[in-house]
Scaffold this motif. Structure first.
Motif, PDB file in Angstrom:
ATOM      1  N   LYS A 156      -1.609  -2.505   4.779  1.00  0.00           N
ATOM      2  CA  LYS A 156      -2.032  -1.664   3.970  1.00  0.00           C
ATOM      3  C   LYS A 156      -3.115  -0.807   4.236  1.00  0.00           C
ATOM      4  O   LYS A 156      -3.394   0.379   3.371  1.00  0.00           O
ATOM      5  CB  LYS A 156      -2.214  -2.423   2.618  1.00  0.00           C
ATOM      6  N   THR A 157      -4.199  -1.076   5.205  1.00  0.00           N
ATOM      7  CA  THR A 157      -5.157  -0.303   5.533  1.00  0.00           C
ATOM      8  C   THR A 157      -5.268   0.288   6.902  1.00  0.00           C
ATOM      9  O   THR A 157      -5.919   1.164   7.485  1.00  0.00           O
ATOM     10  CB  THR A 157      -6.420  -1.069   5.136  1.00  0.00           C
ATOM     11  N   ASN A 158      -4.523  -0.714   7.936  1.00  0.00           N
ATOM     12  CA  ASN A 158      -4.669  -0.557   9.083  1.00  0.00           C
ATOM     13  C   ASN A 158      -3.480   0.052  10.006  1.00  0.00           C
ATOM     14  O   ASN A 158      -3.442   0.256  11.231  1.00  0.00           O
ATOM     15  CB  ASN A 158      -4.976  -1.572   9.868  1.00  0.00           C
ATOM     16  N   TRP A 183      -3.643   5.966   6.841  1.00  0.00           N
ATOM     17  CA  TRP A 183      -2.499   4.969   6.621  1.00  0.00           C
ATOM     18  C   TRP A 183      -1.170   5.509   6.605  1.00  0.00           C
ATOM     19  O   TRP A 183      -0.738   6.620   6.038  1.00  0.00           O
ATOM     20  CB  TRP A 183      -2.797   4.512   5.163  1.00  0.00           C
ATOM     21  N   ILE A 208      -6.228   6.725   3.976  1.00  0.00           N
ATOM     22  CA  ILE A 208      -6.374   5.654   3.306  1.00  0.00           C
ATOM     23  C   ILE A 208      -6.813   5.802   1.910  1.00  0.00           C
ATOM     24  O   ILE A 208      -7.743   6.654   1.384  1.00  0.00           O
ATOM     25  CB  ILE A 208      -7.355   4.847   4.124  1.00  0.00           C
ATOM     26  N   ARG A 212     -10.572   1.662  -0.222  1.00  0.00           N
ATOM     27  CA  ARG A 212     -10.087   0.934   0.743  1.00  0.00           C
ATOM     28  C   ARG A 212     -10.647   1.379   2.213  1.00  0.00           C
ATOM     29  O   ARG A 212     -11.036   2.509   2.458  1.00  0.00           O
ATOM     30  CB  ARG A 212      -8.654   0.899   1.122  1.00  0.00           C
ATOM     31  N   SER A 213     -10.714   0.550   3.298  1.00  0.00           N
ATOM     32  CA  SER A 213     -11.124   0.808   4.533  1.00  0.00           C
ATOM     33  C   SER A 213     -10.527  -0.020   5.400  1.00  0.00           C
ATOM     34  O   SER A 213     -10.114  -1.192   5.238  1.00  0.00           O
ATOM     35  CB  SER A 213     -12.561   0.882   4.578  1.00  0.00           C
ATOM     36  N   PRO A 214     -10.430   0.504   6.616  1.00  0.00           N
ATOM     37  CA  PRO A 214      -9.678  -0.285   7.717  1.00  0.00           C
ATOM     38  C   PRO A 214     -10.305  -1.433   8.065  1.00  0.00           C
ATOM     39  O   PRO A 214     -11.638  -1.510   8.139  1.00  0.00           O
ATOM     40  CB  PRO A 214      -9.627   0.702   8.863  1.00  0.00           C
ATOM     41  N   GLN A 215      -9.861  -2.464   8.282  1.00  0.00           N
ATOM     42  CA  GLN A 215     -10.344  -3.961   8.478  1.00  0.00           C
ATOM     43  C   GLN A 215     -10.532  -3.818  10.270  1.00  0.00           C
ATOM     44  O   GLN A 215      -9.738  -3.102  10.878  1.00  0.00           O
ATOM     45  CB  GLN A 215      -9.629  -5.030   8.497  1.00  0.00           C
TER      46      GLN A 215
END
Length: 475
Positions: A156-158, A183, A208, A212-215
């Protein structure tokens, strides 16, 4: 005695019941066509090495409810053969070479291999398939990939969409460039015969969601850094005809179905919003995902856009999901689209297709050599991985039926070794002259959290042959 008492499997069965039904169907199949030498031996992890396994070959589709398994299936029409063959005068199905079973319900699969494993070692990929450039012969694949060495749980983020190429349809595919950054997810490539353009149906628009932010999972894979393949990560974020991921009529931001287009398989791509959820979020479909695009090539065959919707927002994925179909009113992939429903005939009005059959996702549509529209799906949430649907309506808008048995199971002969996957989803297909030649899946083993895209050959001359216990397609 046990087999004589076995009923046709319902949509949900226990593992023990499914095993019993499969054993009985194998015994019935061997009795009717002659048994091949069978070798069953334990291998690592407690998996049984049964390379010639065929899942539930004698089960019926959901519109028929016989009381027990039968070694002889009597068809009454081509639809009784799931439109994967023809009903002969003696009441038996004559299956197309790619299909087998008494009602043509099982794909004839050969060897599998890893098609795309990501731009770096330790990367998870999930779903996608290629198209061939007729000018060069090169195969161009478009796959979902998780950034920063994260697993599928970070989709959902990456998730991004990447472009990879191979000299062969089976790969391995080598990373070329990022088509759309995070995203972006659920890519499914198609070819527009009228314009020659490459089309990629997907969700997400390269941005995104707020909050939220990418892991970053790279630290978990630091031991793999020396094995990373050096790549020039060329970001070619598409331009957009309209603000992507925006609904019409001032509804605001929402998850939409997108289509990217390009005159070249290498891009650049232009992104277009083609469908959005209903404004009344209490009505289905209130969320959209998993798009599949079937381009209409004749005036009698409209363009169809398959998707997942749900009845209980905000959950747009999982046990509340139902496949649906949008029909292009203008016969253009751009739309506008209208929702195709079916009437129940019992006073309940129009419903979505699988309300009475269970839950499924990840649909992909294709048209066979006789003009019928089919659908493969990730089937019925853990009951079996591969499901099949077919429409008796040449337009694909009505007349859908769905199999209650598995098109393929969780096992695959990966490079000659039997592997049982914990997850085998995201079916996509390469079709030539109306016949499936290759099946692509996103897979995950039970022992490894990483995921990759696997390709499996579909036999073109009938059921596979056994070569040292391994099924292979005959030339």
């Amino acid at each position: 005695t046990l087999c004589a008492a076995q009923p046709v499997p319902p949509v949900v069965m226990s593992p023990t019941a499914r095993l019993a039904v499969w054993v009985c169907s194998v015994l019935a199949f061997d009795a009717s066509v002659g048994a091949l030498p069978r070798s069953v031996a334990p291998v690592g992890g407690g998996v049984l090495d049964v390379p010639e396994k065929r899942p539930l070959t004698d089960t019926q589709h959901t519109t028929v409810s016989p009381t027990k398994q039968s070694t002889s299936w009597t068809c009454t029409s081509n639809a009784s053969c799931q439109l994967n063959g023809v009903c002969a005068g003696n009441g038996s199905c004559v299956c197309d070479p790619q299909w087998s079973g008494s009602n043509c319900s099982v794909l004839n699969l050969g060897l599998s291999t890893a098609a795309y494993t990501g731009m770096d070692k330790g990367t998870s990929t999930w779903g996608g398939h290629p198209v061939q450039d007729s000018a060069t012969g090169i195969w161009h694949g478009y796959f979902a990939e998780m950034t920063n060495h994260c697993g599928l749980e970070a989709w959902k983020t990456n998730s991004i969409i990447v472009h990879a190429t191979s000299a062969t349809v089976t790969g391995p595919f080598e990373f070329q460039n990022i088509v759309q950054p995070a995203w972006s997810h659920n890519p499914l490539v198609a070819h527009d015969p009228s314009s020659g353009e490459i089309l990629i149906a997907h969700i997400g628009c390269g941005t995104i969601a707020a909050g939220r932010s990418p892991q970053n999972c790279t630290a978990q894979h630091r031991n793999n850094v020396s094995d990373h393949r050096p790549r020039q990560h060329r970001n070619t974020k598409p331009t957009s005809d309209l603000p992507p991921c925006e609904c019409s009529s001032g509804v605001g931001s929402c998850q939409t179905l997108q289509v990217m287009r390009s005159a070249s398989p290498s891009g650049p791509f232009v992104d277009t919003t083609v469908a959005w959820p209903l404004t009344n979020t209490s009505a289905w479909p209130s969320a959209l995902s998993n798009p599949t695009l079937l381009i209409g090539e004749t005036p009698d065959h409209p363009t169809l856009l398959g998707f997942n919707g749900n009845l209980a927002p905000p959950n747009n994925h999982g046990p509340t999901s139902h496949p649906g179909i949008l029909v292009s009113a203008s016969d253009s992939w751009r739309g506008p689209y209208v929702l195709a429903n079916r009437s129940t005939g019992d006073g309940r009005g129009a419903v979505h297709y699988l309300e009475d059959h269970g839950y499924a996702e990840d649909s992909v549509m294709y048209r066979d050599s006789r003009g019928a529209v089919h659908m493969l799906l990730h089937g019925f949430y853990d009951t079996f991985p591969g499901a099949h649907g077919w429409s008796t309506d040449p337009t694909g808008q009505t007349g859908w039926e769905f199999s209650a048995s598995a098109v393929y199971e969780s096992q695959a002969n990966l490079d000659g070794k039997l592997v049982t996957f914990g997850r085998r989803e995201r079916p996509q297909v390469v079709v030539k002259n109306g016949a499936i030649t290759h099946l692509f899946n996103g897979v995950q083993s039970s022992q490894d959290p990483s995921t990759f895209n696997m390709v499996t050959e579909v036999c073109q001359t009938g059921p596979p042959l056994l070569d040292s216990g391994v099924p292979v397609c005959a030339p």
